[in-house]
Scaffold this active site. Sequence first.
Site, PDB file in Angstrom:
ATOM      1  N   SER A   1      24.040  53.414  26.448  1.00  0.00           N
ATOM      2  CA  SER A   1      24.723  52.452  26.709  1.00  0.00           C
ATOM      3  C   SER A   1      24.308  51.465  25.772  1.00  0.00           C
ATOM      4  O   SER A   1      24.649  49.915  25.540  1.00  0.00           O
ATOM      5  CB  SER A   1      25.583  52.536  27.544  1.00  0.00           C
ATOM      6  OG  SER A   1      24.677  52.206  28.859  1.00  0.00           O
TER       7      SER A   1
ATOM      8  N   HIS B   1      30.038  58.389  27.003  1.00  0.00           N
ATOM      9  CA  HIS B   1      29.722  56.705  25.680  1.00  0.00           C
ATOM     10  C   HIS B   1      30.184  57.933  24.288  1.00  0.00           C
ATOM     11  O   HIS B   1      29.557  58.054  22.862  1.00  0.00           O
ATOM     12  CB  HIS B   1      28.771  56.454  25.312  1.00  0.00           C
ATOM     13  CG  HIS B   1      28.848  54.314  26.328  1.00  0.00           C
ATOM     14  ND1 HIS B   1      29.725  53.555  25.790  1.00  0.00           N
ATOM     15  CD2 HIS B   1      27.801  54.651  27.558  1.00  0.00           C
ATOM     16  CE1 HIS B   1      29.664  52.504  26.893  1.00  0.00           C
ATOM     17  NE2 HIS B   1      28.301  53.546  27.948  1.00  0.00           N
TER      18      HIS B   1
ATOM     19  N   LYS C   1      36.734  54.830  29.591  1.00  0.00           N
ATOM     20  CA  LYS C   1      35.804  53.822  28.245  1.00  0.00           C
ATOM     21  C   LYS C   1      37.224  53.800  26.756  1.00  0.00           C
ATOM     22  O   LYS C   1      38.231  53.580  26.852  1.00  0.00           O
ATOM     23  CB  LYS C   1      34.643  53.859  28.265  1.00  0.00           C
ATOM     24  CG  LYS C   1      33.852  53.579  29.106  1.00  0.00           C
ATOM     25  CD  LYS C   1      31.912  54.110  28.955  1.00  0.00           C
ATOM     26  CE  LYS C   1      30.987  53.164  30.708  1.00  0.00           C
ATOM     27  NZ  LYS C   1      31.664  52.541  30.920  1.00  0.00           N
TER      28      LYS C   1
HETATM   29  C1  LIG Z   1      26.424  55.948  30.842  1.00  0.00           C
HETATM   30  C2  LIG Z   1      27.234  54.737  31.919  1.00  0.00           C
HETATM   31  N1  LIG Z   1      27.614  55.784  32.570  1.00  0.00           N
HETATM   32  C3  LIG Z   1      28.333  55.125  34.324  1.00  0.00           C
HETATM   33  C4  LIG Z   1      28.820  54.223  33.467  1.00  0.00           C
HETATM   34  C5  LIG Z   1      30.261  53.895  34.770  1.00  0.00           C
HETATM   35  O1  LIG Z   1      31.321  54.322  34.368  1.00  0.00           O
HETATM   36  P1  LIG Z   1      32.280  53.512  35.195  1.00  0.00           P
HETATM   37  O2  LIG Z   1      32.062  52.314  35.098  1.00  0.00           O
HETATM   38  O3  LIG Z   1      33.585  53.904  34.460  1.00  0.00           O
HETATM   39  O4  LIG Z   1      31.777  53.186  37.033  1.00  0.00           O
HETATM   40  C6  LIG Z   1      28.838  53.635  32.539  1.00  0.00           C
HETATM   41  C7  LIG Z   1      29.707  52.472  32.189  1.00  0.00           C
HETATM   42  O5  LIG Z   1      29.142  51.127  32.123  1.00  0.00           O
HETATM   43  C8  LIG Z   1      28.065  54.210  31.241  1.00  0.00           C
HETATM   44  O6  LIG Z   1      27.559  53.267  30.738  1.00  0.00           O
END
Ligand SMILES: Cc1ncc(COP(=O)(O)O)c(C=O)c1O
Length: 401
Positions: free
Chosen positions: A190, A218, A249
Amino acid sequence: MDFDHDDTVIRRIHAFTDRVSMLKERDMYFYNQPIEEILGGAKVRVGGREMGMYASYSYLGLLGHPRINQAAKQAIDKFGTGTNGVRTLAGSLTIHEELEETISQFKHTEAAVTFTSGYVTNLTVISTLMGRGDYVLSDKLNHASIADGCLMSGAEFRRFKHNDMEDLDRRLEQLPGGVSKLVITDAVFSMDGDLIDLPRVAEICKKHGAYLMVDEAHSVGMLGKTGRGIEEHFGLENVIDIKMGTLSKTIPSVGGYIAGQKDLITYLRNASRAYLFSAAIPPAQVAAANESFKVILDEPWRIQKLRQNTDLFINGIKSAGFDTMRTTTAIVPILCGSDEQAFTMTRAAQRNDVFVLPVVSPAVPEGVARLRATITTAHEPDEIERAMDVLASAGKEIGIL
Ligand SMILES: Cc1ncc(COP(=O)(O)O)c(C=O)c1O
């Protein structure tokens, strides 16, 4: 709380509040800016100004899609705005089951279960599956929710070097025999926008008898011909044991899910604490998520346009002289160097109506502070060209280029 008092808690709070105040005084604090309106396309109104949005996770531009909005409205009319509580007791709705069925079909698995956020999904699932005496191995650049889930599990927690398959292989080799092992990785990282080497990681897990969990926050919608994610991208089928994803997302809702074998899902539904002790995703968000998966399959042009827009941006930004690190996806880091340089670049970009945000320490190591621009299907090529011009002028002004 007595803020004049001096102890570790107060010092910890002051360390942050002092930094925030200092940045605000210098007009360099860009976080938590309220968006007043989503203007359609990839435009937002912030502080009364129309800005091009380059910080959105709505990669396929589905936020505000009429079919998805309509599904959410109908769900409110039918079920109201909340649930009656936790799913196990009284909060489970038929549309929760429909969404889980849609997800399992989309991800080609036997079953799926949803939770109220992606963060919570990682926390609860890792800590439900793994415990004392087990081993979890996590890529060094994995999302914070994975690291937190590993810590919470009480299992032996090892980080392997980012995307370094020899390091992973070696670390698995060193573990004692007869223990349970889980390897966890992001599909698309990310902060850097690069992809895990899924074929190799799957092969190594198989060799060592380790389970493989992949966070596709992502990846779903972004990767693969039909947007099904990283397995489709690499032409692999069901090499991931625990397919995790978010609904916040590309899917413009909120929540997280696990897709996998029936027994795994039954276990998580009956044993994971976030499922048992927290209320269910509200109806509008469930219906929006459900419709979104269908829209992705019905409108494949969105995936093609995302690829074209991403290539246009990465190639243009690179030929302007910026370092985009190792990205190959719609998450495009633009290396600035110091935190100060990243903040100054952001200010210059936002003053010229390009809404992009900086990622600085401690989220990334010192010296590799960056802008993290995201590209979506909603952008038009001429808007992307304009944003690149703004960023190039800012880079020259600040001395990065
Ligand atoms: C790779 C990854 N996993 C999990 C999450 C957490 O997801 P959520 O925002 O739906 O709680 C994110 C959020 O930015 C993320 O980038």
